[in-house]
Write a protein that holds these residues in place. Structure first.
Motif, short mmCIF file in Angstrom:
data_model
loop_
_atom_site.label_atom_id
_atom_site.label_comp_id
_atom_site.label_asym_id
_atom_site.label_seq_id
_atom_site.Cartn_x
_atom_site.Cartn_y
_atom_site.Cartn_z
N LEU A 144 0.88 -1.17 0.01
CA LEU A 144 0.09 0.19 0.09
C LEU A 144 0.92 1.32 0.15
N TRP A 145 0.78 2.21 -0.92
CA TRP A 145 1.46 3.29 -0.95
C TRP A 145 0.81 4.57 -1.27
N THR B 254 -3.84 12.11 6.98
CA THR B 254 -4.35 13.46 7.62
C THR B 254 -5.24 12.76 8.93
N GLU B 255 -5.60 11.92 8.92
CA GLU B 255 -6.31 11.33 10.15
C GLU B 255 -5.81 9.94 10.35
N TRP B 256 -6.44 9.46 11.72
CA TRP B 256 -5.73 8.04 12.13
C TRP B 256 -6.06 7.06 11.30
N LYS B 257 -7.24 6.88 11.01
CA LYS B 257 -7.86 5.87 10.10
C LYS B 257 -7.15 5.69 8.66
N ASN B 258 -6.44 6.49 8.29
CA ASN B 258 -5.69 6.33 6.87
C ASN B 258 -4.14 6.16 7.25
N ARG C 197 4.92 7.09 1.22
CA ARG C 197 4.38 6.73 2.44
C ARG C 197 3.89 4.93 1.97
N ASP C 198 4.70 4.14 2.50
CA ASP C 198 4.28 2.60 2.16
C ASP C 198 4.41 1.84 3.09
N LEU C 199 3.58 0.92 2.99
CA LEU C 199 3.42 -0.39 3.78
C LEU C 199 3.65 -1.67 3.10
N ASP C 200 4.77 -2.16 3.37
CA ASP C 200 5.07 -3.44 2.52
C ASP C 200 4.63 -4.63 3.23
N LEU C 201 3.58 -5.43 2.79
CA LEU C 201 3.01 -6.48 3.66
C LEU C 201 4.03 -7.75 3.74
N GLU C 202 4.68 -8.08 2.83
CA GLU C 202 5.64 -9.16 2.83
C GLU C 202 6.96 -8.69 3.98
N ARG C 203 7.10 -7.60 3.87
CA ARG C 203 8.37 -7.15 4.93
C ARG C 203 8.01 -6.54 6.25
N THR D 122 -2.16 3.62 -3.79
CA THR D 122 -3.32 3.00 -3.33
C THR D 122 -4.64 3.80 -3.38
N ASN D 123 -4.51 4.93 -2.99
CA ASN D 123 -5.84 5.66 -2.91
C ASN D 123 -6.19 5.81 -4.37
N GLU D 124 -5.45 6.12 -5.16
CA GLU D 124 -6.03 6.53 -6.76
C GLU D 124 -6.38 5.12 -7.39
N ARG D 125 -5.89 4.10 -7.01
CA ARG D 125 -6.37 2.83 -7.43
C ARG D 125 -7.67 2.65 -6.89
N ILE D 126 -8.05 2.84 -5.60
CA ILE D 126 -9.29 2.62 -5.15
C ILE D 126 -10.33 3.57 -5.69
N LYS D 127 -10.11 4.78 -6.09
CA LYS D 127 -10.86 5.65 -6.65
C LYS D 127 -11.14 5.18 -7.96
N LYS D 128 -10.16 4.85 -8.81
CA LYS D 128 -10.60 4.49 -10.12
C LYS D 128 -11.13 3.02 -10.31
N TYR D 129 -11.11 2.14 -9.25
CA TYR D 129 -11.75 0.96 -9.07
C TYR D 129 -13.42 1.16 -8.72
#
Length: 574
Positions: free
Chosen positions: A5-6, A12-16, A121-127, A291-298
């Motif tokens: 996820l990147w 800007t808020e905790w949930k993100n 800013r990214d979260l690497d799920l495998e690492r 990731t946020n742009e992918r979700i928006k386009k999806y």
């Protein structure tokens, strides 16, 4: 592929924010530029005022409620059932006695730097790591955070490719009138103490190690680092949930002397032991978009077939980060919460939410991470026996629709609490652990005893009507209601579809388990007779599966809970 996820801006808020965790402790990394915030949690940290709560004897209400149900006076039956077994909380106007899950506080820092560019800013799920990177003042600065599974602490590394870094570091917690906060400051340590009034005590420690430069204590809760080539921060949290000083929990986990490179590599390897057991791939190209742009386009219909794979991987990661060294199962928000007064107390909701957390566990090859759930259920047995007897006059175990870290079996959500289906539903996870793992020792010593005790409750609770059919009275379809049931949020009725399906599920598993173990032939006969005489599932005038025992008009036809479809999934009755 689809392991990251990147984003190109801070949360800007905790949930993100991006989550890390060891199961025991957890953090949400917001990735701020001027000021970083890592929101902290400990799985046992709650207000801690209601550990000893107990039920009163309410069993005398059962025949009265059943009489009203026989008369089809569902409104009065619902009112009386809630008076009997609704408990506190919910819409009662009385505070729930569940202990709400609490934030431990925040670790924060502000680095000396100019305007940032090329931020990522990214979260690497495998690492299992969060990385913040950007350029500022001609330096490439990285901030990497992990929930270290071997050292069982949160570690943050700040590094600028051998360029000096300076900044200020501190701990704090949102103002809370129920909780007193104090600080101690050492040469390289910040210690925050918390005490809930008449409740739990806790502490948070932040230990700094630097290469080059110096550390200067500057205030009651702040350390200043100047000109360090590398900064490592080790964060730990302790509570007195087990009747020890909170600091002792932290001291059992001494600061590691290993290099960052060794800490980083060994954590990836440890995480891979569970997360790496399963890989899901579809042969489509992953879009190179945040990731946020992918979700928006999806949502706009992009047809990104790989986004569900990322979602699947993220779900598995969250269960890993909620479980690895944890003693408690994942709650409504995993192990992450920033709110002093969280929604639904950030508790364990047992009418689908807790179960959903563990749907991908056994079949997702994370069977080791169900152990916390299984231990939690076993811990609840004495409370559940007491509740079954006092609330309904039954043997066996009755478990509540919601509870907290203590596992007490008291109804605490007035308007929703009156339900007898929880034990059967959670017993499904006990059976799955055997079914997927084929561990005969588990089945004999832990699995079957739990299933059998769950079944005993229904042996006593079911009512055989004049036609020889076993009815569930009182019954509900969780969180839903029908016209004629009054104004309370859930209608109490007779033999909802999900209750019938749950009992079918439980007793069929009991019969299979007893057969495998070659024991309890008499019980098999009892359970078989009940199964053969439960109400059949019914089809309504529109071809729909009926949610209740009759085709009632629904108050909310599009209600978010579709509990009657349990028999399709996760059950196997349809």
């Amino acid at each position: 592929m689809n392991q990251r996820l990147w984003y190109t801006s801070p949360a800007t808020e905790w949930k993100n924010a991006l989550p890390i965790g060891t199961g025991r402790i957890a953090g949400m990394v917001l990735g701020g530029i001027e000021e970083e915030r890592i929101a902290l949690n400990h799985e046992w940290l709650c207000v801690g005022q209601n550990k000893e709560r107990q039920n009163e004897d309410r069993s005398a209400y059962l025949p009265k409620v059943r009489k009203l149900l026989e008369q089809e006076d569902y409104e009065q039956a619902t009112i009386l059932a809630n008076e009997a077994w609704g408990g506190n909380g919910g819409i009662s106007g009385r505070p729930s006695k569940e202990d709400p899950y609490q934030p431990a506080g925040d670790f924060r820092f502000a680095l000396d730097q100019g305007e940032a560019g090329n931020y990522r800013r990214d979260l690497d799920l495998e690492r299992a790591r969060v990385k913040i990177s950007y350029e500022a003042d001609g330096r490439y600065i990285t901030r990497v955070s992990v929930g270290h599974l071997i050292e069982d602490c949160i570690i943050t590394r700040i590094y600028a490719r051998e360029e000096p870094v300076s900044g200020t570091f501190w701990l704090d917690r949102a103002e809370d009138e129920r909780c007193d906060i104090s600080y101690e400051l050492g040469d390289n340590t910040i210690l925050m103490h918390g005490v809930f009034h008449q409740g739990m005590k806790f502490c948070v420690t932040a230990d700094l190690k630097i290469r080059g430069g110096k550390i200067i204590p500057i205030e009651g809760n702040r350390l200043r680092v100047e000109d360090a080539l590398e900064i490592l921060i080790f964060i730990n949290i302790g509570t007195d949930a087990k009747n020890e000083l909170p600091i002792m929990e932290c001291r059992r986990r001494p600061l590691p002397s290993k290099s960052w490179e060794q800490l980083y590599r060994e954590n990836i390897a440890e995480h891979a032991k569970q997360y790496g057991k399963l890989h899901l791939d579809i042969f489509e190209e992953e879009p190179n978009l945040p990731t946020n742009e992918r979700i928006k386009k999806y949502r706009e219909g992009s047809g990104d077939a790989t986004l569900p794979v990322l979602y699947f991987n993220y779900g598995r990661y969250l269960l890993c980060a909620s479980s690895a060294n944890g003693e408690l199962p994942a709650n409504l928000q995993g192990k992450w919460n920033e709110d002093l007064h969280p929604a639904w107390d950030c508790d364990y909701h047992n009418d689908i939410n807790l179960q959903m957390n563990y749907w991908p566990a056994e079949n997702g090859h994370m069977e080791d991470y169900t152990e916390a759930l299984l231990r939690y259920l076993e811990k609840m047995i004495p409370y559940g026996r007491d509740a079954a007897k006092k609330l309904f006059g039954c043997r066996g175990v009755w478990l509540p629709l919601s509870t907290d870290i203590w596992g007490c079996a008291t109804p605490e959500t007035y308007g929703w609490s009156v339900w007898a289906g929880v034990t059967a539903w959670l017993a499904q996870h006990v059976w799955w652990h055997y079914e997927y793992g084929q561990d005969m020792e588990f089945l004999e010593e832990r699995g079957y005893p739990f299933l059998k005790e769950a079944a005993v409750f229904y042996e006593d609770f079911l009512v055989k009507d004049s036609d020889g059919i076993y009815q569930v009275m009182p019954s509900q379809s969780p969180e839903n209601r029908y016209v004629g049931g009054g104004e309370l949020p859930v209608t109490i009725g007779v033999s909802s579809a999900i209750d019938n399906e749950l009992i079918m599920d439980l007793l069929s598993h009991c019969i299979r388990a007893a057969g495998i173990l070659n024991i309890d032939a008499d019980k098999i006969a009892v359970w078989t007779e009940i199964l053969e005489n439960l109400p059949p599932l019914q089809i309504g005038s529109k071809g729909q599966l009926l949610e209740w025992n009759k085709e009632f008009e629904e108050v909310e036809p599009d209600h978010r809970h579709v509990s009657h479809l349990f028999g399709v999934f996760p059950g196997e009755q349809i």
